[in-house]
Each structure stands twice: as structure tokens, then as C-alpha cells.
Design a protein around this motif. Structure first.
Motif, PDB file in Angstrom:
ATOM      1  N   ARG A   1      -5.723   0.360   0.218  1.00 49.51           N
ATOM      2  CA  ARG A   1      -4.965   0.435   1.482  1.00 49.51           C
ATOM      3  C   ARG A   1      -5.657  -0.369   2.580  1.00 49.51           C
ATOM      4  O   ARG A   1      -5.015  -1.061   3.351  1.00 49.51           O
ATOM      5  CB  ARG A   1      -4.795   1.885   1.911  1.00 49.51           C
ATOM      6  N   GLU A   2      -6.979  -0.283   2.636  1.00 51.81           N
ATOM      7  CA  GLU A   2      -7.740  -1.031   3.642  1.00 51.81           C
ATOM      8  C   GLU A   2      -7.618  -2.533   3.408  1.00 51.81           C
ATOM      9  O   GLU A   2      -7.465  -3.306   4.349  1.00 51.81           O
ATOM     10  CB  GLU A   2      -9.212  -0.598   3.635  1.00 51.81           C
TER      11      GLU A   2
ATOM     12  N   ARG B   1      -4.359  -3.568   4.710  1.00 49.90           N
ATOM     13  CA  ARG B   1      -4.367  -3.609   6.184  1.00 49.90           C
ATOM     14  C   ARG B   1      -4.995  -4.912   6.671  1.00 49.90           C
ATOM     15  O   ARG B   1      -4.478  -5.568   7.566  1.00 49.90           O
ATOM     16  CB  ARG B   1      -5.138  -2.403   6.743  1.00 49.90           C
ATOM     17  N   ARG B   2      -6.112  -5.310   6.031  1.00 51.50           N
ATOM     18  CA  ARG B   2      -6.773  -6.566   6.414  1.00 51.50           C
ATOM     19  C   ARG B   2      -5.884  -7.769   6.126  1.00 51.50           C
ATOM     20  O   ARG B   2      -5.834  -8.703   6.920  1.00 51.50           O
ATOM     21  CB  ARG B   2      -8.122  -6.693   5.702  1.00 51.50           C
TER      22      ARG B   2
ATOM     23  N   THR C   1       2.317  -4.831   8.526  1.00 56.58           N
ATOM     24  CA  THR C   1       2.022  -3.496   9.062  1.00 56.58           C
ATOM     25  C   THR C   1       1.284  -2.609   8.078  1.00 56.58           C
ATOM     26  O   THR C   1       0.947  -1.466   8.393  1.00 56.58           O
ATOM     27  CB  THR C   1       3.317  -2.778   9.501  1.00 56.58           C
ATOM     28  N   GLY C   2       1.027  -3.110   6.860  1.00 61.62           N
ATOM     29  CA  GLY C   2       0.303  -2.339   5.875  1.00 61.62           C
ATOM     30  C   GLY C   2       1.163  -1.387   5.075  1.00 61.62           C
ATOM     31  O   GLY C   2       0.671  -0.627   4.249  1.00 61.62           O
ATOM     32  N   ARG C   3       2.480  -1.400   5.291  1.00 61.74           N
ATOM     33  CA  ARG C   3       3.373  -0.521   4.525  1.00 61.74           C
ATOM     34  C   ARG C   3       3.577  -1.034   3.102  1.00 61.74           C
ATOM     35  O   ARG C   3       4.076  -0.303   2.259  1.00 61.74           O
ATOM     36  CB  ARG C   3       4.719  -0.389   5.246  1.00 61.74           C
TER      37      ARG C   3
ATOM     38  N   PRO D   1       0.869  -2.571   0.980  1.00 67.45           N
ATOM     39  CA  PRO D   1      -0.519  -3.021   0.902  1.00 67.45           C
ATOM     40  C   PRO D   1      -0.885  -3.824  -0.338  1.00 67.45           C
ATOM     41  O   PRO D   1      -1.942  -4.429  -0.378  1.00 67.45           O
ATOM     42  CB  PRO D   1      -1.318  -1.722   0.966  1.00 67.45           C
TER      43      PRO D   1
ATOM     44  N   CYS E   1      -9.906 -10.743   3.024  1.00 69.62           N
ATOM     45  CA  CYS E   1      -9.323  -9.442   2.686  1.00 69.62           C
ATOM     46  C   CYS E   1     -10.205  -8.601   1.775  1.00 69.62           C
ATOM     47  O   CYS E   1     -10.086  -7.387   1.752  1.00 69.62           O
ATOM     48  CB  CYS E   1      -7.959  -9.642   2.027  1.00 69.62           C
TER      49      CYS E   1
END
Length: 88
Positions: A11-12, A15-16, A49-51, A53, A78
């Protein structure tokens, strides 16, 4: 087929990726960049938006090409976590 839940690291990393793509997009609209990459603006929105990932490799490659980002730079930015803030 049941999909295994994503790890916090995955997930992180997503996000990156989203932050990197948003920064590289600059003032260009989502619609413009999405069209250049051959994806929908909603797909780009979800990635930024990371939705979403863990987008498909070819989606990331198409976005990198549309944004003139070398893939090795995308991977480097990333894959490594951001440094922790320094306490004052």
C-alpha cells in the motif's frame, strides 16, 4: 479466485507511485495524461490517490512514457521508503 490482502508495504509503495505520478503530471489535466497513456481518467485518479496501489505493469509503463519518466526512476522512487522526518 480470492485475492490476498495487500501488505502495508504494498500500500505504501502504491501511495509513493501515486505521489510521483501526480508530481510528474504537473499542470496537465488527468484527462490529457490518461488519454496519452491510453487509460481512463478514473484509472489515473485511482492510481494517484492510492486506491489502486498495484496497477498493471503496462499501465505504469504507459503512464511513465506519457509523463516522460524513465521506468528505472519510477522503480527507484517507489521501491524505497521516504526518509523519516528529523526531530528538532
Amino acid at each position: 479466485m480470492v485475492r490476498t490482502p495487500l501488505t502495508p508495504e504494498e500500500r505504501e509503495r502504491g501511495r509513493r507511485l501515486g505521489l510521483l505520478l501526480r508530481a510528474a503530471r504537473g499542470p496537465r489535466s488527468m484527462a490529457e495524461v490518461a488519454a496519452a497513456a491510453g487509460i481512463s481518467p478514473e484509472t489515473l485518479r485511482k492510481i494517484e490517490t492510492g486506491r489502486a496501489p498495484t496497477p498493471a505493469f503496462f499501465t505504469v509503463a504507459a503512464l511513465a512514457q506519457a509523463l516522460e519518466l524513465p521506468l528505472d526512476q519510477v522503480v527507484a522512487r517507489c521501491a524505497e521508503p521516504e526518509p523519516a522526518p528529523v526531530a528538532a
